[in-house]
Design an enzyme around this catalytic site. Structure first.
Site, PDB file in Angstrom:
ATOM      1  CB  CYS A   2      -0.885   0.028   1.240  1.00 53.27           C
ATOM      2  SG  CYS A   2      -1.944  -1.392   1.366  1.00 53.27           S
ATOM      3  NE  ARG A  28       4.715   1.766  -0.974  1.00 54.33           N
ATOM      4  CZ  ARG A  28       5.395   1.976   0.144  1.00 54.33           C
ATOM      5  NH1 ARG A  28       6.468   2.733   0.126  1.00 54.33           N
ATOM      6  NH2 ARG A  28       5.015   1.429   1.276  1.00 54.33           N
ATOM      7  CD1 TRP A  79       0.048  -5.828  -3.247  1.00 51.86           C
ATOM      8  CD2 TRP A  79       0.021  -6.559  -1.128  1.00 51.86           C
ATOM      9  NE1 TRP A  79       0.612  -7.074  -3.220  1.00 51.86           N
ATOM     10  CE2 TRP A  79       0.605  -7.551  -1.925  1.00 51.86           C
ATOM     11  CE3 TRP A  79      -0.110  -6.800   0.245  1.00 51.86           C
ATOM     12  CZ2 TRP A  79       1.062  -8.759  -1.421  1.00 51.86           C
ATOM     13  CZ3 TRP A  79       0.347  -8.003   0.749  1.00 51.86           C
ATOM     14  CH2 TRP A  79       0.923  -8.967  -0.078  1.00 51.86           C
ATOM     15  CG  ASN A 105       0.107   2.343   3.686  1.00 54.11           C
ATOM     16  OD1 ASN A 105      -0.924   2.309   3.037  1.00 54.11           O
ATOM     17  ND2 ASN A 105       1.259   2.775   3.203  1.00 54.11           N
ATOM     18  N   GLY A 106      -0.837  -0.772   6.711  1.00 49.26           N
ATOM     19  CA  GLY A 106      -0.600  -1.607   7.894  1.00 49.26           C
ATOM     20  C   GLY A 106      -1.823  -2.469   8.164  1.00 49.26           C
ATOM     21  CD  GLU A 494      18.262 -12.829  -5.318  1.00 51.46           C
ATOM     22  OE1 GLU A 494      17.667 -13.272  -4.315  1.00 51.46           O
ATOM     23  OE2 GLU A 494      17.852 -11.847  -5.955  1.00 51.46           O
ATOM     24  CE  LYS A 498      15.274 -11.439  -7.884  1.00 46.41           C
ATOM     25  NZ  LYS A 498      15.636 -10.619  -6.775  1.00 46.41           N
ATOM     26  CD  GLU A 501      10.838 -11.224  -6.963  1.00 51.49           C
ATOM     27  OE1 GLU A 501      12.037 -11.508  -7.163  1.00 51.49           O
ATOM     28  OE2 GLU A 501      10.485 -10.294  -6.235  1.00 51.49           O
ATOM     29  CG  HIS A 517      20.482 -38.019  -0.681  1.00 52.53           C
ATOM     30  ND1 HIS A 517      20.858 -39.264  -0.230  1.00 52.53           N
ATOM     31  CD2 HIS A 517      21.628 -37.325  -0.877  1.00 52.53           C
ATOM     32  CE1 HIS A 517      22.177 -39.312  -0.121  1.00 52.53           C
ATOM     33  NE2 HIS A 517      22.673 -38.146  -0.519  1.00 52.53           N
ATOM     34  CE  LYS A 612      12.335  -2.468  -5.071  1.00 57.71           C
ATOM     35  NZ  LYS A 612      13.148  -3.601  -5.546  1.00 57.71           N
TER      36      LYS A 612
HETATM   37  O1  M6R Z   1      13.262  -4.364   1.251  1.00 61.19           O
HETATM   38  P1  M6R Z   1      13.795  -5.694   1.740  1.00 61.19           P
HETATM   39  O2  M6R Z   1      15.133  -5.996   1.196  1.00 61.19           O
HETATM   40  O3  M6R Z   1      13.739  -5.833   3.224  1.00 61.19           O
HETATM   41  O4  M6R Z   1      12.775  -6.738   1.135  1.00 61.19           O
HETATM   42  C1  M6R Z   1      12.882  -8.095   1.415  1.00 61.19           C
HETATM   43  C2  M6R Z   1      12.123  -8.908   0.406  1.00 61.19           C
HETATM   44  O5  M6R Z   1      10.765  -8.569   0.419  1.00 61.19           O
HETATM   45  C3  M6R Z   1      12.652  -8.673  -1.021  1.00 61.19           C
HETATM   46  O6  M6R Z   1      14.007  -8.947  -1.076  1.00 61.19           O
HETATM   47  C4  M6R Z   1      11.912  -9.545  -2.046  1.00 61.19           C
HETATM   48  O7  M6R Z   1      12.215 -10.876  -1.831  1.00 61.19           O
HETATM   49  C5  M6R Z   1      12.287  -9.093  -3.449  1.00 61.19           C
HETATM   50  N1  M6R Z   1      11.098  -8.771  -4.203  1.00 61.19           N
HETATM   51  C6  M6R Z   1      13.008 -10.090  -4.233  1.00 61.19           C
HETATM   52  O8  M6R Z   1      13.314  -9.671  -5.519  1.00 61.19           O
END
Ligand code: M6R
Length: 617
Positions: A2, A28, A79, A105-106, A494, A498, A501, A517, A612
């Site tokens: 949000c 975001r 969101w 927000n929250g 990672e 990626k 995602e 295994h 984001k």
């Molecule tokens: O802002 P942050 O680094 O704390 O965020 C952590 C995760 O939400 C963030 O790394 C998320 O996994 C990314 N979208 C990955 O690309």
């Protein structure tokens, strides 16, 4: 996640300002958007739309009376957490009289209890959100005070409700009958208050980036702060009922530089920025000429006495923490571990004064990381932040820290922020290596490798076309593995994240040695693997694992430091010596995901369901 934007008071185009603010918050991630605007004739209008801010812009231009003017208002991108993605659940939310409006927000955790009490008093709800419950409550309290003629009705109404809320919130509230007045409250979710000191206009935003060009001074509110903007344009900040002052900072115009330039997507632009960012990370921290760290940059850590390190972070940043734990063991000979922030408090925790708790976060606003950070601080632990966003909550809450200097990252999939995190965790480990008198040759050789990083990453970027060809092949398959041994663990994890995602394909990272295994059962022609092979003692073992996969008809992309004869596809990164291979392989993994997602026509910068900055638990 949000986003909030709010404005008051000298201009008559508050609706355009708010819509522009929301466009800046789009990165975001959100599912719907809305604004409420008002003027000194006590006219208020609310416009909402499911989908993009562009849909809201259309809605406003369709329904806004042509002679209307608006001087203040609140805006929100939602969101969904409580309740579906519907117009009713879209913010701003209103009280029963449709005079008080708020954006939130929250998450207010006790909203069901509060709603039940309101229902039994005859209040009905048009949606399912916790935020609407708060609007109804504050509206009720404010209306009662307005009837008595109190000039502080809104303030008193808000203050009467806040103690009843449990959870986290950033709220901005307005009332149709109190033109120009806005109240912003922060507790657990970020909120920035900004001023244009030339005009006296005021702004709120959940993200300082949205304020660039509007406000020239901003203050990052603390938990418990309440800001009241009065109709005459003056403001006051309160904490626990008392007037307080907060330091203001200039808004860096760097925040405005979020154009894509010649790139099709922000993600690609950000991937290509990495050589430059490596230079920024090392600037003033490393003296490459003498292969030494600049002691001044690590001054804060000189006198603190620790024996172990614990990294705490969420996903991509967690992977950087994982790499950091390896680096501490490798260079500093220290015990170092990594923990998933969202799980940290789910088992008994003993805060140890001999541990340095390192929080890694791009946004610095991740609620899942902030909670353990607060817990550790309350229990006397030493905390260190590796954060990208200056002024963010984690950067302010931690005792010490280093910024990652990656610049604004717009793509939801973190790329440049991750490589910058990798570089910073490595520097931190090297600082402890020298502080503890560990192997000096290893230390110098690591710095020598780091000096080559900009060049090394540039050479990976020049293979983007080659990577795109393999990516097209991988994009045809529904599942794939990212396989590793040793220190490649966080890099493979990672790369898999990626890939998932932004392609929406299933990708899993796993140790090569564990395939036999259990997981080998999944290997077949339609399930390819990406294997990471640095030029290390495990190279030959890794190569034979590739043959095991191929014997089951599985195809293999080897991302390697030297040619792998038996791979189906081989991306060789010959100019990535030693330590730099992890960085080079990371960039290769980012490009692989990007090109596969492009092939599949995904919405690369804003993948579905994701945000984001994840500011709710
Ligand atoms: O802002 P942050 O680094 O704390 O965020 C952590 C995760 O939400 C963030 O790394 C998320 O996994 C990314 N979208 C990955 O690309």
């Amino acid at each position: 996640m949000c986003g909030i934007f709010a404005y008051s008071w000298r201009r008559k185009d508050a609706d355009s300002i708010l819509l522009h603010g929301l466009e800046r918050l789009e990165y975001r991630g959100y599912d719907s958007a809305g604004i409420t605007v008002g003027n000194d004739a006590h006219v208020v209008e609310t416009f909402k739309a499911v989908g993009k801010v562009s849909a809201l812009v259309k809605e406003v231009s369709k329904k806004r009376p042509s002679d209307a003017f608006y001087q203040f208002g609140i805006a929100h991108t939602r969101w969904a957490t409580h309740g579906g993605v519907t117009v009713e659940n879209t913010h701003p939310h209103s009280d029963v009289e449709n005079r008080l409006f708020l954006v939130h927000n929250g998450i207010v955790e006790n909203h069901s209890d509060l709603a039940e009490r309101l229902s039994s008093a005859g209040v009905s709800f048009y949606g399912q959100t916790d935020s609407e419950v708060v609007a109804k409550l504050i509206g009720k309290e404010t209306a009662a005070r307005l009837r008595t003629g109190s000039p502080d009705s809104l303030l008193e109404g808000v203050e009467a409700v806040l103690p009843r809320l449990e959870g986290a919130y950033a709220l901005v509230i307005m009332h149709a009958d109190l033109p120009g007045e806005l109240i912003g409250v922060k507790y657990g979710s970020p909120l920035v208050f900004g001023r244009d000191t030339k005009t006296g206009d005021s702004f709120f935003a959940s993200d300082v980036q949205a304020l660039a060009g509007y406000a020239d001074q901003v203050t990052f509110l603390d938990d418990g702060d309440l800001v009241r903007i009065k109709p005459d344009g003056t403001y006051e900040i309160r904490s626990e009922g008392f007037l307080v002052s907060r330091p203001f900072e200039r808004v860096e115009t760097e925040h405005l530089k979020t154009e894509k330039g010649n790139f099709e997507h922000f993600m690609l632009k950000e991937i290509f920025e990495q050589p430059k960012i490596m230079k920024a990370v090392f600037q003033g921290r490393v003296d490459f000429e003498h292969l030494a760290l600049n002691a001044a940059a690590f001054q804060d850590l000189r006198d603190i006495d620790i024996e172990r390190v614990k990294f705490i972070a969420c996903w991509t940043s967690y992977h950087a923490g994982w790499a950091g734990a390896y680096a501490f063991r490798e260079y500093a000979g220290m015990s170092a571990t990594v923990e998933i922030a969202s799980e940290f408090l789910n088992s008994p925790v003993r805060v140890d004064p001999k541990i340095l708790y390192v929080f890694v976060s791009q946004s610095g606003e991740t609620a899942d990381a902030i909670e353990p950070l607060k817990f550790i601080k309350e229990h006397g632990g030493k905390t260190f932040g590796i954060v990208n966003v200056v002024g963010s909550s984690i950067s302010r809450l931690t005792d010490f820290g280093l910024f990652t200097r990656a610049g604004t990252e717009v793509g939801v999939a973190s790329t440049k922020a991750f490589t910058a995190q990798l570089a910073v965790v490595t520097l931190l480990a090297l600082f402890y290596a020298i502080k503890r008198g560990e192997d000096f040759r290893k230390y110098r050789s690591a710095l020598n490798d780091l000096a080559k990083l900009p060049e090394v990453l540039q050479s990976v970027l020049s293979s983007s076309g080659e990577i795109a060809e393999v990516a097209k092949e991988l994009a045809k398959r529904p599942h794939l593995f990212f396989l590793w041994r040793g220190s490649m663990l966080p890099i493979a994890a990672e790369a898999a994240l990626k890939f998932k995602e932004i392609t929406y394909l299933h990708a899993q990272s796993m140790p090569l040695g564990e395939l036999k295994h259990g997981t080998l059962a999944l290997i077949e022609e339609s399930c390819p693997s990406v294997v990471f092979l640095p030029d290390d003692a495990l190279f030959a073992q890794n190569q034979s694992s590739i043959s095991e996969i191929q014997a089951r008809w599985g195809k293999v992309l080897a991302i390697s430091a030297k040619p792998v004869q038996n791979a189906d596809w081989n991306l060789v990164l010959p100019s990535a010596p030693g330590l730099t291979f992890a960085f080079a392989a990371t960039v290769a993994g980012q490009l692989l995901a990007y090109h596969a997602a492009l092939e599949l026509g995904r919405e690369i910068d804003r993948p579905r369901n994701l945000a984001k900055s994840v500011t709710v638990k």
